[in-house]
Design a protein around this motif. Structure first.
Motif, PDB file in Angstrom:
ATOM      1  N   ASP A 236       0.983  -1.140   0.225  1.00  0.00           N
ATOM      2  CA  ASP A 236      -0.153   0.148   0.066  1.00  0.00           C
ATOM      3  C   ASP A 236       0.582   1.158  -0.092  1.00  0.00           C
ATOM      4  N   GLY A 237       2.447   1.269  -0.433  1.00  0.00           N
ATOM      5  CA  GLY A 237       2.929   2.366  -0.588  1.00  0.00           C
ATOM      6  C   GLY A 237       3.691   2.700   1.207  1.00  0.00           C
ATOM      7  N   GLY A 238       3.137   2.354   1.984  1.00  0.00           N
ATOM      8  CA  GLY A 238       3.479   1.788   3.642  1.00  0.00           C
ATOM      9  C   GLY A 238       3.288   3.264   3.952  1.00  0.00           C
ATOM     10  N   LYS A 239       1.926   2.863   3.834  1.00  0.00           N
ATOM     11  CA  LYS A 239       0.759   3.522   4.245  1.00  0.00           C
ATOM     12  C   LYS A 239      -0.333   2.849   5.234  1.00  0.00           C
ATOM     13  N   GLY A 240       0.204   1.456   5.556  1.00  0.00           N
ATOM     14  CA  GLY A 240      -0.306   0.968   6.889  1.00  0.00           C
ATOM     15  C   GLY A 240       0.320   0.952   8.183  1.00  0.00           C
ATOM     16  N   THR A 241       0.039   0.026   9.323  1.00  0.00           N
ATOM     17  CA  THR A 241       0.700   0.348  11.014  1.00  0.00           C
ATOM     18  C   THR A 241       1.339  -0.939  10.618  1.00  0.00           C
ATOM     19  N   PHE A 242       2.606  -0.692  11.364  1.00  0.00           N
ATOM     20  CA  PHE A 242       3.909  -1.790  11.915  1.00  0.00           C
ATOM     21  C   PHE A 242       3.293  -2.142  13.130  1.00  0.00           C
ATOM     22  N   TYR A 243       3.328  -3.352  13.836  1.00  0.00           N
ATOM     23  CA  TYR A 243       2.661  -3.662  14.992  1.00  0.00           C
ATOM     24  C   TYR A 243       3.756  -4.494  15.511  1.00  0.00           C
ATOM     25  N   SER A 244       4.244  -4.224  16.911  1.00  0.00           N
ATOM     26  CA  SER A 244       5.342  -5.170  17.951  1.00  0.00           C
ATOM     27  C   SER A 244       4.509  -6.038  19.277  1.00  0.00           C
ATOM     28  N   LEU A 245       4.282  -7.005  19.711  1.00  0.00           N
ATOM     29  CA  LEU A 245       3.887  -7.928  20.507  1.00  0.00           C
ATOM     30  C   LEU A 245       4.411  -8.339  21.417  1.00  0.00           C
ATOM     31  N   GLY A 246       6.379  -8.021  21.510  1.00  0.00           N
ATOM     32  CA  GLY A 246       7.365  -7.699  22.706  1.00  0.00           C
ATOM     33  C   GLY A 246       8.382  -7.764  21.655  1.00  0.00           C
ATOM     34  N   GLY A 247       9.897  -7.970  23.444  1.00  0.00           N
ATOM     35  CA  GLY A 247      10.996  -7.870  22.786  1.00  0.00           C
ATOM     36  C   GLY A 247      10.726  -9.039  22.745  1.00  0.00           C
ATOM     37  N   ASP A 248      10.275 -10.021  23.028  1.00  0.00           N
ATOM     38  CA  ASP A 248      10.747 -12.006  22.826  1.00  0.00           C
ATOM     39  C   ASP A 248       9.929 -12.592  22.030  1.00  0.00           C
ATOM     40  N   VAL A 249       9.525 -11.564  20.843  1.00  0.00           N
ATOM     41  CA  VAL A 249       9.240 -11.331  19.664  1.00  0.00           C
ATOM     42  C   VAL A 249       9.768 -11.580  18.636  1.00  0.00           C
TER      43      VAL A 249
END
Length: 576
Positions: A370-383
């Protein structure tokens, strides 16, 4: 019969209802001439067969002549009974009284009969002609039936005379109208020894007994359970559970198809599957054998070997087939479990609405969606994974066939390739999975409005040992996503180097577990390792690599030479 013939020959106009006297006299005179006299019983001597019977009849006639002579020579009147003398001789007066009264009664009765004018009584009898008319009608019907029998007999004699010899029989002309000769032709070659025919009559009792004996022998041979009670004649007439109990191969094949086709539970396996499903199984089977046979032919013609075998089949299918396919299924099950475990380690399983990112290449392809329009998510440092959610509509579950093509293309681009038979079976499996969409409103895995986690937990049985593991994972997966942290593009780029480094370490550890710890895959890996070592020792490894029979690729995606492959095999053995 003579009386009946006389009655038929007599015109009805000569039988007036009043029956005049001349006619009655004529009838009585005719009957006297027709009926045999009592003294003509001597003519029965003609029916005496044998010397003994003839002698007995001769003595009987002699005694009859003596009695007749004695009666004829007696001319005096019979003496009257002296009852007074007999009363003094018989002491039992009651018996004497009974005899005397009985004699007097019978004598009076006979005297009265003799006094009557029987000729006048017969002349007065003018009724009873209805019975005579009924007799005439019955005789006419008998004559008609006799004429019919005569015609049929003449016809049968003519047909029998005109029938050709057995060598000139034709089933297209007269045979259609002659049922006797139809049966004769049908059974002729069964019951005539001069034909030297070994064909048995399928309608005979001997044939039925032989079939039953063969059935019992086959039952003992293939079932081997000492069953003597034959509830069904043939195997296809038995209930499906008995058929699957004997034929384990079709059970596995049909069960795999049923579970792949419906996604249901094995406990709901139908008694008899729809005919369309059997046709689909038939098509898939021969599609696979078409690929395997073509592969076998190429190898056979190239090597000129005495024997050649299909891929993914044992050399002795009859004796080793069950054990071989059991090991193959166990190997695939172990690989699936290890793959699921690796996905669960980074909470990728059930995160179907997000794109998992574990490398720089995956990061670049994710933002291109999508050309970088989305969002990144992190579930924690151990993931060791980031999850990218494209902008716009939510991601849909991809089709199984599309996933297979993507996986096959990735393997080819990285220098690896599925085996031909495995690729054909894998593609057929994904096609069966995708056919679920017809009955699930366009979905193949989830029901409308259902998440992938719910669909997975719905299908797994609670008695499965892995159920508590997946149940705990689903709960933790929901908790992690409830506390997920959204990242900006700069934060995501900053975390990618460390995530990719841990990802590569994870890949190496997974390979060690895959080929070293797991029993199902370690045995095959050791055999392949020994094969590579032997090829390297005899100097044939480089030829295999050059001809394309074997492909070796390093971590950078470059092809490897024989020396590098031998060194890598030694390092792998040292790591184990």
């Amino acid at each position: 019969l003579k009386t009946s013939a006389l009655a038929v020959a007599l015109p009805h106009s000569f039988r007036p209802p009043t029956a005049p006297k001349p006619f009655s006299k004529m009838m009585r005179r005719g009957l006297r001439n027709v009926l045999p006299k009592r003294d003509r019983w001597h003519a029965l001597q003609e029916y005496a067969v044998g010397e003994t019977n003839q002698e007995e009849f001769r003595l009987l006639r002699a005694r009859d002549s003596q009695v007749g002579t004695l009666i004829g020579g007696t001319t005096a009147a019979p003496k009257a009974i002296d009852w007074a003398a007999w009363e003094g001789k018989i002491s039992n007066k009651e018996v004497f009284g009974c005899l005397k009264s009985f004699h007097q009664q019978q004598t009076a009765l006979l005297d009265q009969v003799l006094k009557e004018d029987h000729a006048a009584a017969v002349k007065k009898q003018t009724e009873g002609w209805e019975l005579f008319d009924a007799s005439v009608a019955s005789c006419q019907k008998s004559v008609e039936k006799s004429e019919t029998i005569l015609k049929n007999g003449a016809r049968a004699l003519w047909i029998s005379f005109q029938n050709p010899p057995i060598s000139l029989l034709s089933q297209s002309e007269w045979l259609d109208a002659d049922q006797y000769w139809q049966a004769f032709v049908e059974k002729h070659h069964f019951y005539h020894n001069h034909l030297a025919s070994a064909v048995e009559d399928p309608e005979s009792k001997d044939y039925d007994a032989k079939q039953k004996a063969d059935l019992k022998r086959n039952w003992e041979t293939f079932d081997g359970r000492g069953t003597t009670r034959q509830n069904n004649k043939l195997l296809y007439q038995r209930p499906s559970y008995e058929y699957y109990d004997v034929m384990r191969g079709p059970l596995i094949e049909h069960m795999i198809f049923y579970l792949s086709k419906t996604g249901g539970d094995a406990r709901m396996f139908p008694e008899v599957m729809p005919t369309k499903w059997f046709a689909e199984i038939y098509d898939i089977r021969f599609k696979l054998y078409n690929v395997l046979q073509r592969r076998k032919r190429q190898v056979h013609e190239a090597t000129w070997s005495r024997e050649a075998f299909h891929d993914f089949h044992p050399h002795d299918l009859e004796h080793d087939g069950e054990a071989y396919f059991s090991k193959l299924i166990s190997k695939e099950a172990a690989a699936t479990e290890l793959c699921a475990g690796r996905l669960m380690g980074n909470f990728i399983l059930f995160s179907d609405q997000y794109v998992p990112v574990q490398s720089g290449l995956a990061f670049y392809k994710a933002i291109q969606m999508d050309g970088g329009k989305g969002t990144f998510y992190s579930l924690g440092g151990d993931v060791h994974c980031l999850f990218y959610k494209p902008a716009g509509e939510a991601l849909t579950t991809p089709d199984p066939v599309e996933c297979f093509h993507t996986l096959a293309d990735h393997a080819s681009m990285t220098g690896r390739k599925f085996e031909v038979g495995y690729s054909a079976a894998f593609e057929a499996f994904t096609e069966v999975l995708q056919s679920r969409k017809e009955g699930l409103s366009g979905n193949w895995f989830t029901a409308p409005g259902e998440s992938s986690a719910d669909a997975f937990m719905r299908r797994i049985k609670r008695s499965d040992p892995a159920f508590p593991i997946f149940e705990a994972y689903a709960a933790e997966h929901a908790e992690r996503w409830a506390a997920a942290k959204a990242l900006s593009m700069d934060e995501a780029i900053a975390q990618m180097p460390e995530i990719e480094r841990k990802y590569k370490i994870e890949v190496e550890e997974y390979n060690s577990v895959l080929h070293g710890v797991n029993d199902e895959l370690s045995t095959a890996a050791k055999l392949e390792q020994e094969q590579l070592s032997k090829l390297a020792d005899v100097g044939e490894l480089q030829g295999k690599l050059d001809s394309g029979d074997m492909v070796a690729v390093d971590a950078a995606g470059n092809t490897m030479k024989a020396d590098a492959v031998s060194k890598a095999v030694e390092e792998l053995d040292f790591v184990r």
